[in-house]
Structure formats: C-alpha cells, structure tokens
Design a protein around this motif. Structure first.
Motif, PDB file in Angstrom:
ATOM      1  N   ALA A 175       0.847  -1.191   0.000  1.00  0.00           N
ATOM      2  CA  ALA A 175       0.000   0.000   0.000  1.00  0.00           C
ATOM      3  C   ALA A 175       0.891   1.252   0.000  1.00  0.00           C
ATOM      4  O   ALA A 175       2.103   1.161   0.208  1.00  0.00           O
ATOM      5  CB  ALA A 175      -0.931  -0.023   1.210  1.00  0.00           C
ATOM      6  N   PRO A 176       0.308   2.441  -0.233  1.00  0.00           N
ATOM      7  CA  PRO A 176       1.131   3.641  -0.443  1.00  0.00           C
ATOM      8  C   PRO A 176       2.133   3.962   0.661  1.00  0.00           C
ATOM      9  O   PRO A 176       3.274   4.322   0.370  1.00  0.00           O
ATOM     10  CB  PRO A 176       0.084   4.744  -0.598  1.00  0.00           C
ATOM     11  CG  PRO A 176      -1.093   4.057  -1.213  1.00  0.00           C
ATOM     12  CD  PRO A 176      -1.114   2.698  -0.562  1.00  0.00           C
ATOM     13  N   VAL A 177       1.728   3.865   1.939  1.00  0.00           N
ATOM     14  CA  VAL A 177       2.670   4.205   3.010  1.00  0.00           C
ATOM     15  C   VAL A 177       3.828   3.219   3.043  1.00  0.00           C
ATOM     16  O   VAL A 177       4.988   3.604   3.224  1.00  0.00           O
ATOM     17  CB  VAL A 177       1.965   4.265   4.370  1.00  0.00           C
ATOM     18  CG1 VAL A 177       2.974   4.282   5.515  1.00  0.00           C
ATOM     19  CG2 VAL A 177       1.084   5.507   4.455  1.00  0.00           C
ATOM     20  N   TRP A 178       3.546   1.937   2.866  1.00  0.00           N
ATOM     21  CA  TRP A 178       4.624   0.941   2.835  1.00  0.00           C
ATOM     22  C   TRP A 178       5.601   1.256   1.710  1.00  0.00           C
ATOM     23  O   TRP A 178       6.815   1.179   1.887  1.00  0.00           O
ATOM     24  CB  TRP A 178       4.058  -0.466   2.654  1.00  0.00           C
ATOM     25  CG  TRP A 178       3.466  -1.053   3.889  1.00  0.00           C
ATOM     26  CD1 TRP A 178       2.210  -0.826   4.370  1.00  0.00           C
ATOM     27  CD2 TRP A 178       4.082  -1.954   4.805  1.00  0.00           C
ATOM     28  NE1 TRP A 178       2.012  -1.541   5.518  1.00  0.00           N
ATOM     29  CE2 TRP A 178       3.138  -2.253   5.809  1.00  0.00           C
ATOM     30  CE3 TRP A 178       5.341  -2.557   4.857  1.00  0.00           C
ATOM     31  CZ2 TRP A 178       3.409  -3.109   6.862  1.00  0.00           C
ATOM     32  CZ3 TRP A 178       5.624  -3.422   5.909  1.00  0.00           C
ATOM     33  CH2 TRP A 178       4.662  -3.692   6.904  1.00  0.00           C
ATOM     34  N   ARG A 179       5.074   1.597   0.527  1.00  0.00           N
ATOM     35  CA  ARG A 179       5.965   1.904  -0.600  1.00  0.00           C
ATOM     36  C   ARG A 179       6.781   3.153  -0.302  1.00  0.00           C
ATOM     37  O   ARG A 179       7.975   3.223  -0.610  1.00  0.00           O
ATOM     38  CB  ARG A 179       5.155   2.087  -1.882  1.00  0.00           C
ATOM     39  CG  ARG A 179       4.426   0.830  -2.334  1.00  0.00           C
ATOM     40  CD  ARG A 179       4.025   0.917  -3.791  1.00  0.00           C
ATOM     41  NE  ARG A 179       3.225   2.099  -4.085  1.00  0.00           N
ATOM     42  CZ  ARG A 179       1.899   2.136  -4.023  1.00  0.00           C
ATOM     43  NH1 ARG A 179       1.223   1.053  -3.660  1.00  0.00           N
ATOM     44  NH2 ARG A 179       1.233   3.232  -4.319  1.00  0.00           N
TER      45      ARG A 179
ATOM     46  N   TYR B 282      13.727   3.121   3.842  1.00  0.00           N
ATOM     47  CA  TYR B 282      14.177   2.231   4.895  1.00  0.00           C
ATOM     48  C   TYR B 282      13.947   0.771   4.510  1.00  0.00           C
ATOM     49  O   TYR B 282      13.199   0.469   3.578  1.00  0.00           O
ATOM     50  CB  TYR B 282      13.427   2.516   6.204  1.00  0.00           C
ATOM     51  CG  TYR B 282      13.387   3.960   6.612  1.00  0.00           C
ATOM     52  CD1 TYR B 282      14.534   4.746   6.601  1.00  0.00           C
ATOM     53  CD2 TYR B 282      12.197   4.560   7.039  1.00  0.00           C
ATOM     54  CE1 TYR B 282      14.504   6.073   6.997  1.00  0.00           C
ATOM     55  CE2 TYR B 282      12.158   5.884   7.433  1.00  0.00           C
ATOM     56  CZ  TYR B 282      13.312   6.633   7.403  1.00  0.00           C
ATOM     57  OH  TYR B 282      13.281   7.942   7.791  1.00  0.00           O
ATOM     58  N   ALA B 283      14.546  -0.125   5.283  1.00  0.00           N
ATOM     59  CA  ALA B 283      14.344  -1.562   5.085  1.00  0.00           C
ATOM     60  C   ALA B 283      13.207  -2.057   5.973  1.00  0.00           C
ATOM     61  O   ALA B 283      13.226  -1.841   7.188  1.00  0.00           O
ATOM     62  CB  ALA B 283      15.624  -2.327   5.403  1.00  0.00           C
TER      63      ALA B 283
ATOM     64  N   GLU C  66      12.234  10.827  -1.754  1.00  0.00           N
ATOM     65  CA  GLU C  66      10.951  10.919  -1.069  1.00  0.00           C
ATOM     66  C   GLU C  66       9.847  11.229  -2.053  1.00  0.00           C
ATOM     67  O   GLU C  66      10.022  12.007  -2.982  1.00  0.00           O
ATOM     68  CB  GLU C  66      11.039  12.031  -0.015  1.00  0.00           C
ATOM     69  CG  GLU C  66       9.783  12.192   0.809  1.00  0.00           C
ATOM     70  CD  GLU C  66       9.997  13.197   1.925  1.00  0.00           C
ATOM     71  OE1 GLU C  66      11.132  13.316   2.391  1.00  0.00           O
ATOM     72  OE2 GLU C  66       9.038  13.863   2.284  1.00  0.00           O
ATOM     73  N   ARG C  67       8.684  10.585  -1.859  1.00  0.00           N
ATOM     74  CA  ARG C  67       7.545  10.806  -2.744  1.00  0.00           C
ATOM     75  C   ARG C  67       6.582  11.810  -2.133  1.00  0.00           C
ATOM     76  O   ARG C  67       6.502  11.965  -0.927  1.00  0.00           O
ATOM     77  CB  ARG C  67       6.812   9.476  -2.997  1.00  0.00           C
ATOM     78  CG  ARG C  67       7.724   8.435  -3.647  1.00  0.00           C
ATOM     79  CD  ARG C  67       7.006   7.114  -3.764  1.00  0.00           C
ATOM     80  NE  ARG C  67       7.915   6.085  -4.260  1.00  0.00           N
ATOM     81  CZ  ARG C  67       7.619   4.801  -4.301  1.00  0.00           C
ATOM     82  NH1 ARG C  67       6.455   4.385  -3.873  1.00  0.00           N
ATOM     83  NH2 ARG C  67       8.480   3.929  -4.769  1.00  0.00           N
TER      84      ARG C  67
END
Length: 299
Positions: free
Chosen positions: A189-193, A199-200, A289-290
């Motif tokens: 989902a967007p936040v994970w991407r 970060y890892a 950063e997006r």
C-alpha cells in the motif's frame, strides 16, 4: 532472540555489542489497545520480547477507570508507567496526550525523548509520534513510534511529515533512524511503498535472508491477534543498518490473544559494521521521497 540455525551469529539480548564489533539493538513495536485487555498477559508478552527499545501505540491517554473512578493496582499494570515497571523498562518518550510512547531497557542510554503532535485533519483522530534517541555500545539510534490513521490520505500525509522529524533527530545526534509502529495498511500500500523507498522493512529483509525468528505468525501477520491474517505492524531500519532477524514474541498463543488485538513485532538491528559478516541480509538504503496525498489541514 536467535533465528533457526543462526545461534552462533547473533548475540544474546542485552549484550551491548556483537562479537565482531558494532551493537545489536532489539526494537519491538506493539499496539496495546489502551491496556483494555489482559494486562498480566500483556506484561508477559513484553517481557518475552526482551526489547532494548519498545514502541507502543494506543497508549492510554488517561488513567484506567472503573465505574468512573481511577483504578490503582500493585498486581496489575493499569498505566503506562506501571506497565513499564512490570516489564523492567522505563518510559523514554511520549505522554498521555500522544497515544504513542517509547520505552527503553537498562541496556541502552537515553539521550533524548520527546512526543510530537502531527498535523490535524478535520474530523479525524489527533495523531502524534514519540521519538527516543538512544545509545548502545558505540552506536546511536533514533527510534520513532508511529500509529497512522484509518484514512489512506491521512496516513500518507503523516508518513511524509514523520520522516523529517525522525531524520532530524537522527542528524542532530549522529544516530541511525529506526521507525516502528502500526501503519493500518498492508505491505504494497502507499505508506509501505513510501517508507520502503527510504528504509528496510525488517520482516521482509529478514525473510529474504532466512532470518525470520521464532514467534512470527505465517507471513508475519499481526492483526487480529487471535488469527493474524494481515501484516499492518512493522519495524523499519534506516540506511546503513543491517537486519539480523525479525519475528514475534515466543509465548503461548493464549497470551498473545489475551494481551491485545494486535501481535507485536521485534527486530534485531545491527550497525553497518555487520554488513560484511551477514551477506545477503537486508541493508537499508535511501531513496527519493515521494509526494503525499493532499488533505485539508487545521493549524
């Protein structure tokens, strides 16, 4: 905590440094549902995690009450401070107003702890983060506890707000950033991407290197606790850190189901000095950063 077949590689919890230089930090995250469930089971689960740093979400904003009166008990933890004492930890960051907190063990030295409120969006719950900068061995870590919103746009906007807060604290102290918490959305989902671009994801990195430790549900599921089908809680390691293992609490499933509606996640993270010894493990790298989704905010 050790993962199967790797006992010789990973130091015991509480050991300040790895066998060949560099510290190993045990970072855990746990949504404790306002201490509304079995608090004795919760304390047992937290002790089993053996964290150096514990990020909590849904920390009670007010003292526990029964029939309209405050509850006090020596036997059962009924507040954040009491829970910390029961687990052998100290409150390092956060407050009753934040809903998030960071606890630390005697194995680390606290350099700074603070709570920071995030931008408020009309009609949504107020959100905040707790950040603690700690030192273990020769290494410093800035650890941020987060609890993101149920609304997708708010989650991504807050994630973009949190990253500069965390990285600002890391820069000030020469520390490595670590982010942990309840993201309220699954991987992909967007936040994970957005976060994975910087970060890892410790569980994914550990699984890729066959370092998924004991206590993890199939697929790393964390919610709901009784039958975890989705992974919405995570630990992310900043650039240059090595993910040594990631898993859950090695306790009876009954305690996990009784303690909260989430399951905890605990990761062992090493400084970049571990990279040569653990080839194939997740090494965090930074990326661009997006932009977040636009939302109407209230000052």
């Amino acid at each position: 905590m050790t993962s199967p077949g790797s006992a010789e590689d990973v130091p015991e919890a509480g050991d300040g440094t790895a066998r060949e230089g560099g510290s190993v930090l045990r970072v855990a995250t746990y949504n404790v549902r306002g201490l509304k469930d079995d608090r004795r089971a919760l304390a047992r689960v937290i002790r089993a995690l053996r964290p150096d740093v514990l990020c909590l979400q849904e920390v009670p904003r007010l003292p526990a009450r029964r029939h309209g009166r405050p509850v006090f008990s020596r036997a059962v933890p009924v507040s954040l401070a009491a829970l910390a004492r029961a687990a052998g930890l100290s409150v390092a960051a956060g407050s009753r107003l934040n809903g998030t907190a960071v606890l630390t063990s005697p194995a680390v030295r606290l350099l700074r702890g603070e709570g920071r409120r995030l931008r408020w969006f009309t009609g949504l719950e107020r959100r905040a983060v707790a950040v603690a900068v700690v030192e273990k061995g020769r290494d410093r870590y800035a650890v941020c506890s987060v609890h993101l919103d149920l609304l997708a746009g708010a989650r991504l906007s807050h994630a973009a707000e949190i990253v500069p807060i965390l990285e600002g604290a890391a820069r000030e102290f020469g520390a490595a950033p670590v982010l942990a918490g309840d993201l309220n959305e699954p991987p992909g989902a967007p936040v994970w991407r957005f976060l994975a671009a910087r970060y890892a994801d410790c569980f994914a990195a550990a699984a890729g290197g066959s370092r998924t430790a004991t206590g993890a549900a199939p697929g790393g599921g964390t919610f709901p606790a009784r039958d975890p089908r989705v992974r919405i809680d995570a630990v992310f390691a900043g650039p240059g850190l090595t993910v040594l293992s990631c898993g859950g609490a090695d306790v009876p499933s009954g305690d996990l189901a009784a303690a909260s509606d989430h399951r905890p996640v605990v990761a062992e993270i090493g400084s970049g000095r571990h990279a040569g010894r653990h080839a194939g493990l997740g090494i965090a790298t930074s990326a661009t950063e997006r932009a977040p989704f636009p939302l109407r905010s209230v000052p």
